[in-house]
Enzyme design. Structure first.
Site, PDB file in Angstrom:
ATOM      1  N   GLY A 226       0.806  -1.132  -0.049  1.00  0.00           N
ATOM      2  CA  GLY A 226       0.064   0.018   0.214  1.00  0.00           C
ATOM      3  C   GLY A 226       0.905   1.159  -0.067  1.00  0.00           C
ATOM      4  N   LYS A 227       0.261   2.288   0.059  1.00  0.00           N
ATOM      5  CA  LYS A 227       0.934   3.644   0.093  1.00  0.00           C
ATOM      6  C   LYS A 227       0.084   4.710   1.026  1.00  0.00           C
ATOM      7  CE  LYS A 227      -0.060   5.015  -4.223  1.00  0.00           C
ATOM      8  NZ  LYS A 227      -0.590   5.539  -5.449  1.00  0.00           N
ATOM      9  N   GLY A 228       1.097   5.766   1.681  1.00  0.00           N
ATOM     10  CA  GLY A 228       0.869   6.735   2.251  1.00  0.00           C
ATOM     11  C   GLY A 228       1.276   8.100   1.735  1.00  0.00           C
TER      12      GLY A 228
ATOM     13  N   PHE B 199       3.970   9.637   2.136  1.00  0.00           N
ATOM     14  CA  PHE B 199       5.349  10.008   2.044  1.00  0.00           C
ATOM     15  C   PHE B 199       5.851   8.984   0.892  1.00  0.00           C
ATOM     16  CE2 PHE B 199       4.630  12.016   5.942  1.00  0.00           C
ATOM     17  CZ  PHE B 199       5.054  13.548   5.672  1.00  0.00           C
TER      18      PHE B 199
ATOM     19  N   VAL C 111       5.014   1.152   0.146  1.00  0.00           N
ATOM     20  CA  VAL C 111       5.627   0.142   0.742  1.00  0.00           C
ATOM     21  C   VAL C 111       5.189  -1.183   0.158  1.00  0.00           C
ATOM     22  CG1 VAL C 111       5.840  -1.079   3.202  1.00  0.00           C
ATOM     23  CG2 VAL C 111       5.372   1.284   3.142  1.00  0.00           C
TER      24      VAL C 111
ATOM     25  N   LYS D 241      10.129   0.555   2.544  1.00  0.00           N
ATOM     26  CA  LYS D 241       9.543   1.819   2.292  1.00  0.00           C
ATOM     27  C   LYS D 241      10.079   2.614   1.153  1.00  0.00           C
ATOM     28  CE  LYS D 241       7.561   5.699   5.062  1.00  0.00           C
ATOM     29  NZ  LYS D 241       7.560   6.129   6.562  1.00  0.00           N
TER      30      LYS D 241
ATOM     31  N   ASP E 277       1.500  10.952  14.625  1.00  0.00           N
ATOM     32  CA  ASP E 277       0.429  10.173  13.625  1.00  0.00           C
ATOM     33  C   ASP E 277       0.229   8.760  14.066  1.00  0.00           C
ATOM     34  OD1 ASP E 277      -1.186  10.390  11.471  1.00  0.00           O
ATOM     35  OD2 ASP E 277       0.251   9.440   9.959  1.00  0.00           O
TER      36      ASP E 277
END
Length: 447
Positions: free
Chosen positions: A130-132, A134, A137, A157, A255
């Site tokens: 998945g992605k966040g 920044f 991963v 990451k 966070d």
């Protein structure tokens, strides 16, 4: 060892507590944090102004007939409702200043090909996690290196190929190395950074591989009902150990949420991860969009200089979610978040409102809350003045079953101590919140 799922009796108790508590219930399992990612990204990284600065006030005032407002102070005057129209400014495009990589998409995310090798053949990617905001991963296997390393799984990451993101990745690396040095025996439940490398202009951070995050745990073992109270206690203990290390190193995570807490295969051990928003505690420039919205402390929203107490607030929201399976403050905006907080904890003290940079955006000179509510008829936003003096639905009502349900003494004691811990994590005044050190000796944790 502990069971993750609630027993039938515990499920019934929780269901009755939620029925008795009433109010809006949003499933923690079904929430997709990526929905808020873009909005927060534009506000934090590209500096979009606070919501209300994009609201155009219309001059006229209307008298409102027969308003049924449970919070309003009794008055013989008819209420005036100010109508406001929201002017939505177009979102700024993601500015990629250093896209050296043809394999990156338009936003600078690396486009992963399963099976490809990274770092000169040292790692082979076998799945995307998945992605966040920044980075994205991936999970990979070690192909080369020490004999005891080969075949091991790692999480990598891959930071976005954009200058400010690259710098943020370097900062995260520095913080993770500082935490690793302060915890050589790996007992404080912070994810371990193993090494870093660069790949086609992207900074890559290699981490130990863990199983799933706590949102996934709730979805699998406690969808809509939450987890067993003893599992919540074990996780709470480990989370406060991680916060004690952060506090010792003078670092704010900024966070904390179920998505950023990973567990091992057996679901017995957790690690706090994703320190992409972390900073030294002295770096506390006022920014109303730090921390994911549902876990955002009131001092951030109101524009106070903040400190590591913001992480304690986020942990309080997270623990409530783990036990109930519901999101505690599912506000659609910063404005609604404050209203939900006051419904739980009562009004903010006047001193806190006056000291806040954005205090006059949310409260009038008499301390009434300026609640922005959408008018479905006109399609405009109306500002309604809400007077809150005490909580309308406190933690006891939300967590404890009604008095008609008889609990065993031990269960009752455990739930009462849990409510007390949550109450101390969620003090509106950050200076009154529990510290990690105090939490570790709290009756709920100590048992």
């Amino acid at each position: 060892m502990f069971s993750l799922a609630k027993g039938n009796e515990e499920e019934e108790v929780q269901a009755k507590a939620q029925q008795d508590g009433g109010g809006e219930q949003v499933s923690a399992a079904d929430y997709d944090p990526s929905l808020d990612r873009r909005e927060d990204e534009h506000k934090r990284v590209w500096g979009t102004k606070e919501d209300s600065q994009d609201v155009e006030m219309i001059e006229e005032e209307e008298e409102e007939e027969d308003v049924d407002d449970m919070f309003a102070v009794a008055t013989t005057e008819k209420k005036k409702v100010k109508k406001v129209k929201r002017v939505v400014k177009p979102a700024a495009p993601a500015i990629i200043t250093s896209t050296l990589d043809s394999a990156a998409d338009s936003e600078g995310y690396y486009q992963v090909i399963l099976g490809e090798q990274l770092d000169g053949g040292r790692y082979q990617v076998f799945s995307s996690l998945g992605k966040g905001m920044f980075a994205n991963v991936v999970r990979a296997r070690v192909l080369q290196g020490d004999a005891n390393e080969v075949g091991k799984e790692v999480a990598i990451k891959i930071v976005r190929c954009q200058e400010s993101m690259f710098k943020a990745g370097l900062k995260e690396t520095q913080i993770l190395n500082k935490l690793k040095q302060a915890d050589p025996e790996d007992k404080k439940h912070i994810v371990r950074l193993e090494r870093t490398f660069e790949h086609r202009g992207h900074l890559c951070l290699v981490f130990e591989s863990l199983s799933m995050n706590l949102r996934e745990v709730v979805k699998r073992f406690g969808k809509d009902v939450g987890l067993n109270i003893r599992a919540v206690r074990a996780y709470a203990h480990q989370l406060f150990l991680s916060l004690s290390l952060l506090r010792k190193c003078n670092i704010m995570h900024a966070d904390i949420k179920p998505d950023n807490i990973l567990v091992n295969e057996q679901k017995t051990l957790l690690k706090l991860c994703d320190l992409g928003s972390a900073s030294d505690a002295s770096e506390n420039d006022i920014t109303p969009y730090l921390v994911s919205r549902f876990y955002r402390a009131p001092e951030i929203i109101m524009g106070h200089p903040y400190d590591p107490a913001i992480d304690i607030w986020s942990i309080g929201c997270t623990l409530y979610e783990l036990y109930t399976g519901k999101i505690l403050f599912p506000g659609r905006s910063n404005n609604q978040m404050l209203l939900l907080m006051m419904e739980l904890k009562g009004r903010f003290n006047q001193k806190m409102i006056k000291r806040a940079k954005f205090g006059d955006m949310y409260f009038d000179e008499l301390g009434a809350f300026l609640s922005v509510e959408h008018d479905r008829v006109t399609g405009l936003d109306a500002v309604r003045k809400v007077h809150i003096t005490k909580p309308t639905r406190d933690l006891r009502q939300r967590v404890l079953p009604p008095s008609s349900v008889k609990l065993k003494d031990e269960e009752n004691k455990l739930l009462l101590s849990f409510v007390d811990l949550l109450d101390k994590c969620l003090a509106l005044d950050p200076s009154k919140r529990i510290t990690p050190k105090e939490a570790l000796v709290h009756p709920f944790i100590r048992g």
